[in-house]
Design an enzyme around this catalytic site. Structure first.
Site, PDB file in Angstrom:
ATOM      1  N   MET A 191      -9.096   7.722   0.226  1.00  0.00           N
ATOM      2  CA  MET A 191      -9.923   8.073   1.380  1.00  0.00           C
ATOM      3  C   MET A 191     -10.443   9.495   1.237  1.00  0.00           C
ATOM      4  O   MET A 191      -9.744  10.368   0.724  1.00  0.00           O
ATOM      5  CB  MET A 191      -9.118   7.948   2.672  1.00  0.00           C
ATOM      6  CG  MET A 191      -8.468   6.598   2.894  1.00  0.00           C
ATOM      7  SD  MET A 191      -7.550   6.533   4.436  1.00  0.00           S
ATOM      8  CE  MET A 191      -6.727   4.954   4.269  1.00  0.00           C
ATOM      9  N   ASP A 229      -4.833   3.334  -1.623  1.00  0.00           N
ATOM     10  CA  ASP A 229      -5.914   3.565  -0.671  1.00  0.00           C
ATOM     11  C   ASP A 229      -6.480   4.972  -0.850  1.00  0.00           C
ATOM     12  O   ASP A 229      -5.845   5.968  -0.484  1.00  0.00           O
ATOM     13  CB  ASP A 229      -5.414   3.397   0.763  1.00  0.00           C
ATOM     14  CG  ASP A 229      -5.169   1.946   1.123  1.00  0.00           C
ATOM     15  OD1 ASP A 229      -6.091   1.136   0.937  1.00  0.00           O
ATOM     16  OD2 ASP A 229      -4.067   1.613   1.596  1.00  0.00           O
ATOM     17  N   HIS A 286      -8.460   1.010  -4.076  1.00  0.00           N
ATOM     18  CA  HIS A 286      -9.429   0.709  -3.015  1.00  0.00           C
ATOM     19  C   HIS A 286     -10.121   2.007  -2.615  1.00  0.00           C
ATOM     20  O   HIS A 286      -9.523   2.886  -1.996  1.00  0.00           O
ATOM     21  CB  HIS A 286      -8.662   0.109  -1.825  1.00  0.00           C
ATOM     22  CG  HIS A 286      -9.509  -0.219  -0.647  1.00  0.00           C
ATOM     23  ND1 HIS A 286      -8.960  -0.590   0.560  1.00  0.00           N
ATOM     24  CD2 HIS A 286     -10.862  -0.227  -0.458  1.00  0.00           C
ATOM     25  CE1 HIS A 286      -9.937  -0.815   1.432  1.00  0.00           C
ATOM     26  NE2 HIS A 286     -11.093  -0.596   0.834  1.00  0.00           N
ATOM     27  N   MET A 338     -12.288   4.038  -0.453  1.00  0.00           N
ATOM     28  CA  MET A 338     -12.919   4.207   0.858  1.00  0.00           C
ATOM     29  C   MET A 338     -13.595   5.574   0.849  1.00  0.00           C
ATOM     30  O   MET A 338     -13.204   6.502   1.557  1.00  0.00           O
ATOM     31  CB  MET A 338     -11.867   4.083   1.965  1.00  0.00           C
ATOM     32  CG  MET A 338     -11.397   2.665   2.165  1.00  0.00           C
ATOM     33  SD  MET A 338      -9.942   2.517   3.225  1.00  0.00           S
ATOM     34  CE  MET A 338      -8.649   2.709   1.985  1.00  0.00           C
ATOM     35  N   MET A 352     -11.431  -6.379   5.301  1.00  0.00           N
ATOM     36  CA  MET A 352     -10.688  -5.434   6.128  1.00  0.00           C
ATOM     37  C   MET A 352     -10.365  -6.091   7.471  1.00  0.00           C
ATOM     38  O   MET A 352     -11.257  -6.590   8.165  1.00  0.00           O
ATOM     39  CB  MET A 352     -11.499  -4.161   6.359  1.00  0.00           C
ATOM     40  CG  MET A 352     -11.785  -3.361   5.105  1.00  0.00           C
ATOM     41  SD  MET A 352     -10.293  -2.829   4.224  1.00  0.00           S
ATOM     42  CE  MET A 352      -9.511  -1.793   5.486  1.00  0.00           C
ATOM     43  N   ASP A 369      -6.681  -6.625   3.890  1.00  0.00           N
ATOM     44  CA  ASP A 369      -6.142  -5.269   4.024  1.00  0.00           C
ATOM     45  C   ASP A 369      -6.162  -4.861   5.496  1.00  0.00           C
ATOM     46  O   ASP A 369      -7.222  -4.668   6.075  1.00  0.00           O
ATOM     47  CB  ASP A 369      -6.982  -4.296   3.193  1.00  0.00           C
ATOM     48  CG  ASP A 369      -6.373  -2.900   3.102  1.00  0.00           C
ATOM     49  OD1 ASP A 369      -5.393  -2.626   3.840  1.00  0.00           O
ATOM     50  OD2 ASP A 369      -6.870  -2.086   2.315  1.00  0.00           O
ATOM     51  N   HIS A 422      -1.139  -1.224  -4.379  1.00  0.00           N
ATOM     52  CA  HIS A 422      -2.429  -0.925  -3.757  1.00  0.00           C
ATOM     53  C   HIS A 422      -2.519   0.562  -3.433  1.00  0.00           C
ATOM     54  O   HIS A 422      -1.639   1.121  -2.776  1.00  0.00           O
ATOM     55  CB  HIS A 422      -2.568  -1.749  -2.476  1.00  0.00           C
ATOM     56  CG  HIS A 422      -3.926  -1.703  -1.846  1.00  0.00           C
ATOM     57  ND1 HIS A 422      -4.972  -2.476  -2.275  1.00  0.00           N
ATOM     58  CD2 HIS A 422      -4.396  -0.971  -0.807  1.00  0.00           C
ATOM     59  CE1 HIS A 422      -6.039  -2.234  -1.520  1.00  0.00           C
ATOM     60  NE2 HIS A 422      -5.714  -1.312  -0.624  1.00  0.00           N
ATOM     61  N   SER A 454       0.841  -1.196   0.000  1.00  0.00           N
ATOM     62  CA  SER A 454       0.000   0.000   0.000  1.00  0.00           C
ATOM     63  C   SER A 454       0.873   1.242   0.000  1.00  0.00           C
ATOM     64  O   SER A 454       1.679   1.449   0.919  1.00  0.00           O
ATOM     65  CB  SER A 454      -0.904   0.017   1.233  1.00  0.00           C
ATOM     66  OG  SER A 454      -1.514   1.290   1.377  1.00  0.00           O
TER      67      SER A 454
END
Length: 229
Positions: free
Chosen positions: A41, A39, A70, A72, A141, A176, A37, A12
């Site tokens: 957010m 992330d 990913h 979020m 998660m 994750d 990866h 990540s």
């Protein structure tokens, strides 16, 4: 992007040097990373703000393999096309982030990306029972999303349940949160094949000294494959 159940390590970049993303992506791939990866957010669905489509587009030329994005964020649907155009190979949305996860998965595949669905620790495996034929990946998660470096939450029972539910479908199980050489064997034995790791990969190294990245990746992979001592 072909399907197989071999262990894949997906560092990540949340734990990377933000000022050197391109070089960091190249470094982790050179040191053995299978996927990268990302992330994403939004400060709304989770209590942190990270990257957007522009960042994904900027690092895409530096990634030879799979860019695993990913999301979020909530809402999800208005941003799917932008992340697909930015080069995401996999786009994962949280089942908790949208009232219409079926529609969201349709939109992800319609945009040309592989479709993933993520489950927070408090969400049961049964939440994805009706959509397994629409997904390429289920992300479990093992921390509450929002920050890196958190302690692993044991979700092995959920992983086993998902592995049974998936059967022979070509669907990855991704983990994750809190993955390291100690926790990797637990999730791999339960049925996971994609392991996201942030601080456990990037600790001790840098773009100028990437060898520790490789050592960390090999340790996690070997642990997951049952050969780490």
């Amino acid at each position: 992007m072909t399907f197989d159940r071999s262990i894949k390590i997906a560092p990540s970049i949340l734990a990377a040097d933000f000022a050197n993303f391109g070089a960091e992506c190249e470094a982790i791939e050179a040191q053995g990373a299978d996927w990268v990866h990302v992330d994403v957010m939004d400060g709304h669905f989770v209590p942190n703000i990270t990257f957007g489509p522009a960042t994904c587009a900027a690092i895409r030329p530096h990634i030879k393999g799979v860019m695993d994005v990913h999301l979020m964020i909530s809402p999800v649907d208005p941003y799917i096309e932008a992340f697909a155009k930015a080069g995401a190979d996999v786009i994962t949305a949280h089942v908790e982030a949208t009232p219409h996860i079926h529609r969201t998965l349709q939109a992800i595949r319609g945009a040309g990306a592989k479709a993933g669905v993520a489950l927070n620790p408090g969400t049961p495996a049964s939440a994805v029972a009706e959509i397994l034929d629409m997904v390429d990946l289920v992300c479990v998660m093992t921390v509450n999303p929002g920050f890196g470096g958190q302690k692993f939450i044991d979700m092995t029972a959920k992983i086993r349940e998902l592995r049974s539910m998936i059967g022979d479908r070509p669907v990855h199980i991704e983990i994750d949160g809190g993955v390291d050489p100690k926790t990797a064997p637990l999730v791999a034995e339960a049925g996971a094949d994609v392991l996201v790791a942030g601080s456990a990969v990037f600790k001790g190294g840098s773009v100028n000294d990437p060898a520790p990245y490789g050592e960390n990746i090999r340790a996690i992979r070997a642990a997951a494959e049952g050969t780490y001592v």
